[in-house]
Write a protein that holds these residues in place. Sequence first.
Motif, PDB file in Angstrom:
ATOM      1  N   SER A 232       1.558 -12.844  77.372  1.00 23.03           N
ATOM      2  CA  SER A 232       0.908 -11.720  76.707  1.00 23.03           C
ATOM      3  C   SER A 232       1.844 -10.518  76.745  1.00 23.03           C
ATOM      4  CB  SER A 232      -0.414 -11.359  77.402  1.00 23.03           C
ATOM      5  OG  SER A 232      -1.376 -12.349  77.166  1.00 23.03           O
ATOM      6  N   PHE A 233       2.103  -9.961  75.577  1.00 22.08           N
ATOM      7  CA  PHE A 233       2.914  -8.761  75.492  1.00 22.08           C
ATOM      8  C   PHE A 233       1.974  -7.563  75.631  1.00 22.08           C
ATOM      9  CE2 PHE A 233       5.353 -12.049  73.543  1.00 22.08           C
ATOM     10  CZ  PHE A 233       6.692 -11.715  73.690  1.00 22.08           C
ATOM     11  N   ASN A 234       1.637  -7.241  76.861  1.00 23.38           N
ATOM     12  CA  ASN A 234       0.591  -6.253  77.111  1.00 23.38           C
ATOM     13  C   ASN A 234       0.979  -4.831  76.722  1.00 23.38           C
ATOM     14  OD1 ASN A 234      -1.471  -7.960  78.211  1.00 23.38           O
ATOM     15  ND2 ASN A 234      -0.203  -8.195  80.046  1.00 23.38           N
ATOM     16  N   SER A 235       2.288  -4.564  76.641  1.00 25.38           N
ATOM     17  CA  SER A 235       2.729  -3.217  76.263  1.00 25.38           C
ATOM     18  C   SER A 235       2.943  -3.086  74.762  1.00 25.38           C
ATOM     19  CB  SER A 235       4.038  -2.870  76.993  1.00 25.38           C
ATOM     20  OG  SER A 235       3.829  -2.824  78.385  1.00 25.38           O
ATOM     21  N   ALA A 236       2.884  -4.195  74.047  1.00 26.45           N
ATOM     22  CA  ALA A 236       3.121  -4.164  72.605  1.00 26.45           C
ATOM     23  C   ALA A 236       1.911  -3.602  71.876  1.00 26.45           C
ATOM     24  CB  ALA A 236       3.453  -5.566  72.111  1.00 26.45           C
ATOM     25  N   LYS A 237       2.104  -2.493  71.196  1.00 26.62           N
ATOM     26  CA  LYS A 237       1.015  -1.839  70.469  1.00 26.62           C
ATOM     27  C   LYS A 237       1.176  -1.956  68.955  1.00 26.62           C
ATOM     28  CE  LYS A 237      -0.779  -0.361  74.290  1.00 26.62           C
ATOM     29  NZ  LYS A 237      -0.760   1.058  74.692  1.00 26.62           N
ATOM     30  N   VAL A 238       2.373  -2.370  68.496  1.00 28.63           N
ATOM     31  CA  VAL A 238       2.658  -2.412  67.061  1.00 28.63           C
ATOM     32  C   VAL A 238       2.975  -3.843  66.622  1.00 28.63           C
ATOM     33  CG1 VAL A 238       4.136  -1.549  65.209  1.00 28.63           C
ATOM     34  CG2 VAL A 238       3.573  -0.073  67.162  1.00 28.63           C
ATOM     35  N   LEU A 239       2.264  -4.302  65.606  1.00 30.34           N
ATOM     36  CA  LEU A 239       2.507  -5.615  65.005  1.00 30.34           C
ATOM     37  C   LEU A 239       3.008  -5.426  63.577  1.00 30.34           C
ATOM     38  CD1 LEU A 239       2.280  -8.737  64.713  1.00 30.34           C
ATOM     39  CD2 LEU A 239      -0.116  -8.367  64.037  1.00 30.34           C
ATOM     40  N   LYS A 240       4.124  -6.048  63.271  1.00 25.25           N
ATOM     41  CA  LYS A 240       4.680  -5.999  61.923  1.00 25.25           C
ATOM     42  C   LYS A 240       4.781  -7.421  61.388  1.00 25.25           C
ATOM     43  CE  LYS A 240       8.678  -4.152  59.395  1.00 25.25           C
ATOM     44  NZ  LYS A 240       9.973  -3.422  59.555  1.00 25.25           N
ATOM     45  N   VAL A 241       4.113  -7.704  60.270  1.00 30.61           N
ATOM     46  CA  VAL A 241       4.121  -9.040  59.669  1.00 30.61           C
ATOM     47  C   VAL A 241       4.759  -8.939  58.284  1.00 30.61           C
ATOM     48  CG1 VAL A 241       2.739 -10.997  58.912  1.00 30.61           C
ATOM     49  CG2 VAL A 241       2.046  -9.691  60.928  1.00 30.61           C
ATOM     50  N   MET A 242       5.830  -9.696  58.074  1.00 35.84           N
ATOM     51  CA  MET A 242       6.556  -9.672  56.799  1.00 35.84           C
ATOM     52  C   MET A 242       6.379 -11.007  56.084  1.00 35.84           C
ATOM     53  SD  MET A 242       9.897  -7.817  58.412  1.00 35.84           S
ATOM     54  CE  MET A 242       9.623  -8.714  59.951  1.00 35.84           C
ATOM     55  N   LEU A 243       5.777 -10.963  54.889  1.00 30.68           N
ATOM     56  CA  LEU A 243       5.497 -12.155  54.085  1.00 30.68           C
ATOM     57  C   LEU A 243       6.258 -12.044  52.765  1.00 30.68           C
ATOM     58  CD1 LEU A 243       1.640 -12.059  54.637  1.00 30.68           C
ATOM     59  CD2 LEU A 243       3.222 -13.584  55.815  1.00 30.68           C
ATOM     60  N   ASN A 244       6.941 -13.105  52.403  1.00 35.06           N
ATOM     61  CA  ASN A 244       7.740 -13.066  51.185  1.00 35.06           C
ATOM     62  C   ASN A 244       7.642 -14.393  50.456  1.00 35.06           C
ATOM     63  OD1 ASN A 244       9.696 -12.842  49.190  1.00 35.06           O
ATOM     64  ND2 ASN A 244      11.153 -11.783  50.510  1.00 35.06           N
ATOM     65  N   ASP A 245       6.742 -14.491  49.508  1.00 34.13           N
ATOM     66  CA  ASP A 245       6.590 -15.711  48.717  1.00 34.13           C
ATOM     67  C   ASP A 245       5.655 -15.449  47.538  1.00 34.13           C
ATOM     68  OD1 ASP A 245       4.017 -17.520  50.546  1.00 34.13           O
ATOM     69  OD2 ASP A 245       4.335 -15.389  50.328  1.00 34.13           O
TER      70      ASP A 245
ATOM     71  N   THR B 259      -1.606  -0.804  66.057  1.00 33.23           N
ATOM     72  CA  THR B 259      -1.025  -0.545  64.741  1.00 33.23           C
ATOM     73  C   THR B 259      -0.575  -1.845  64.103  1.00 33.23           C
ATOM     74  OG1 THR B 259      -0.253   1.660  65.368  1.00 33.23           O
ATOM     75  CG2 THR B 259       0.833   0.618  63.486  1.00 33.23           C
ATOM     76  N   VAL B 260      -1.026  -2.105  62.888  1.00 34.95           N
ATOM     77  CA  VAL B 260      -0.644  -3.319  62.157  1.00 34.95           C
ATOM     78  C   VAL B 260       0.029  -2.919  60.847  1.00 34.95           C
ATOM     79  CG1 VAL B 260      -1.448  -5.432  61.043  1.00 34.95           C
ATOM     80  CG2 VAL B 260      -2.517  -4.665  63.175  1.00 34.95           C
ATOM     81  N   LYS B 261       1.263  -3.395  60.666  1.00 28.59           N
ATOM     82  CA  LYS B 261       2.026  -3.140  59.440  1.00 28.59           C
ATOM     83  C   LYS B 261       2.255  -4.466  58.727  1.00 28.59           C
ATOM     84  CE  LYS B 261       4.671   0.450  61.879  1.00 28.59           C
ATOM     85  NZ  LYS B 261       6.039   0.921  62.237  1.00 28.59           N
ATOM     86  N   ILE B 262       1.809  -4.556  57.496  1.00 25.28           N
ATOM     87  CA  ILE B 262       1.976  -5.793  56.720  1.00 25.28           C
ATOM     88  C   ILE B 262       2.824  -5.495  55.493  1.00 25.28           C
ATOM     89  CG2 ILE B 262       0.807  -7.623  55.428  1.00 25.28           C
ATOM     90  CD1 ILE B 262      -1.593  -7.267  57.247  1.00 25.28           C
ATOM     91  N   GLU B 263       3.875  -6.289  55.304  1.00 20.61           N
ATOM     92  CA  GLU B 263       4.734  -6.160  54.134  1.00 20.61           C
ATOM     93  C   GLU B 263       4.653  -7.458  53.326  1.00 20.61           C
ATOM     94  OE1 GLU B 263       8.710  -5.179  55.211  1.00 20.61           O
ATOM     95  OE2 GLU B 263       8.131  -3.430  56.407  1.00 20.61           O
ATOM     96  N   TYR B 264       4.333  -7.332  52.045  1.00 21.15           N
ATOM     97  CA  TYR B 264       4.255  -8.520  51.181  1.00 21.15           C
ATOM     98  C   TYR B 264       5.075  -8.283  49.923  1.00 21.15           C
ATOM     99  CZ  TYR B 264       2.653 -12.303  48.257  1.00 21.15           C
ATOM    100  OH  TYR B 264       2.625 -13.407  47.434  1.00 21.15           O
ATOM    101  N   GLU B 265       6.002  -9.183  49.666  1.00 25.14           N
ATOM    102  CA  GLU B 265       6.791  -9.122  48.443  1.00 25.14           C
ATOM    103  C   GLU B 265       6.683 -10.459  47.731  1.00 25.14           C
ATOM    104  OE1 GLU B 265      11.278  -8.126  46.751  1.00 25.14           O
ATOM    105  OE2 GLU B 265      10.822  -7.908  48.886  1.00 25.14           O
TER     106      GLU B 265
END
Length: 565
Positions: free
Chosen positions: A130-143, A175-181
Amino acid sequence: MPLSRRSLSSMPWNIIQTTINCIMRGDQLGHSAVKLEHIRFTNSCAPLLGISRSWRAMALKTLCREYSICLDSESDRTTTEFTLWPTPMKHDHSGFYCLVNEIAISTTSKNVFNGKAAKQLGSLKCADESFNSAKVLKVMLNDCLNDELSDVPVATSHVKGFVALVKRLMPRVTTVKIEYEGEAEDQESVSCRAFERLLSGLYSGSDTRELTLVNCGLLLPAVSNTMLNLTKIETIWDTTFDETIELIRLNAATLKTLEIACAQPTKLVKLLESRSGSNGSDYLTYPNMHTLHLSSGNITRYKCKPFNREYIPFPRLEQLSLDLVYPFSDDVLFRGNTKTLKYLHMAADPTTINLLNNYHTFEREKLKRLRHVKVDVSYVNGISDVTTAELVVGFVMKLAHRAQTLEIEGQIPKDALLSAISLSDHCKDLQLLVVNDLCLSLSEILTVIEAAPALSDLYCRSLGIGDDLKHLSMDQLVDHLELKYKYVGKNFKCWKLWHSQNTIVESAATCAMLLACICPKFTYNVVTSSVRAKYNNSIIKMLDTLPFSKHKVDLERLLFVGWDE
């Protein structure tokens, strides 16, 4: 005298942290004002890990910012790595997971929908941690979302499994950051509906929700209900304009940041109209927006109807960046935020200047918190005309009244600018001035420094010593400058020299030496790598000649390695 390991170990934590941060920035110790390009000096930090436990902890805290997970959609191969990690410590070590504050996952939506991504993620060494200190999730989707999937329940099940693994990996994400291209071939497809559930699952429980979209026209209507409460949208307006504006309207109440690159700036008026507001009677308000960035390569000016004077669309705006010709016919973007606006980037052409002057937008009593200004004058035709030059320069000075940083893009009339700077008190708080397209002589640089007593950093091109001082010998020149500018430049630290084909490097080096003689804090002259050796050689030669040899110890600091292009 070199410090021992013991003395280094006993340093306070704040000193250790400052030292490491300076090394990471590639900056000089104690020099924090200049905003240089960031260069990764991770290898420089590696030796610090062995000094003591406190140094190791602080170095790792600084370095282990992001943990990257790449789930390859074409094979079963996965890769993981820490970013900003010293080369000797590049391997994946579970003991450092507790230091990570951001996780970036790169994959495709297809990989998630067919269950492959969940299997790959579950097989990783970190899957049981568990990344207990991780507060930011970034998900990059490209399709491309298409109709290859035929079963919604199956795809939804795989989405739930993937989301559950991510949540278990990051139990405290805020914080959740989602990038879709990509594209969606059919907004009613199984993939689009599965994508809706993926976004809903990833955003669930987060306070900050950011979305970056490129080429997603058909996708937008299918998932618009899922994207409520977004705090940031970054997108491109082209053929997808209608769908994008609807997404923005749905999230207007919660948006804090909006970044739009648009092919047709004429449509930006739709940003301020609600769905029923085409007749101009109903407008949209963004009560929480603090950052607005609009850009376009289209310089066509469009005349829209002025808005109702009572209408205030951005009451809390703090940062406004307009990388285009001002797209409205009144001061609508500046209404109601005079007490909040801190950063402004805009084009200064005569039409826009006259428009905003008519509304008294930048009078002294307004925009009291505006501290950072960037003005683009490249849109101005005939700026060499005296009347136009005075209009543009006067406008820039209004903006700079309380500014701490001022950047001017494009060719602005030098004589008019220097005259305005020297004859007004608009620059008394200025700390950073960027005029990369201007060539300034030593006298002109000193004119700026004298008019801006707080100035610490100047970015410009060099014109050498200048005709007005060429008749003096070096001894006479130093005496003259020390007498005339005795109380000038007490805060000046950095001169970033933008090199051009017309720059005489030896003359620029002489200017730097003379500046260092009269400005006690001037320690950093930044030049490009292509002329650095020639610049250093010029300084080395002068250090052994009078009058510079008398200041040799102080002037040697100018030989520090600077910024690379």
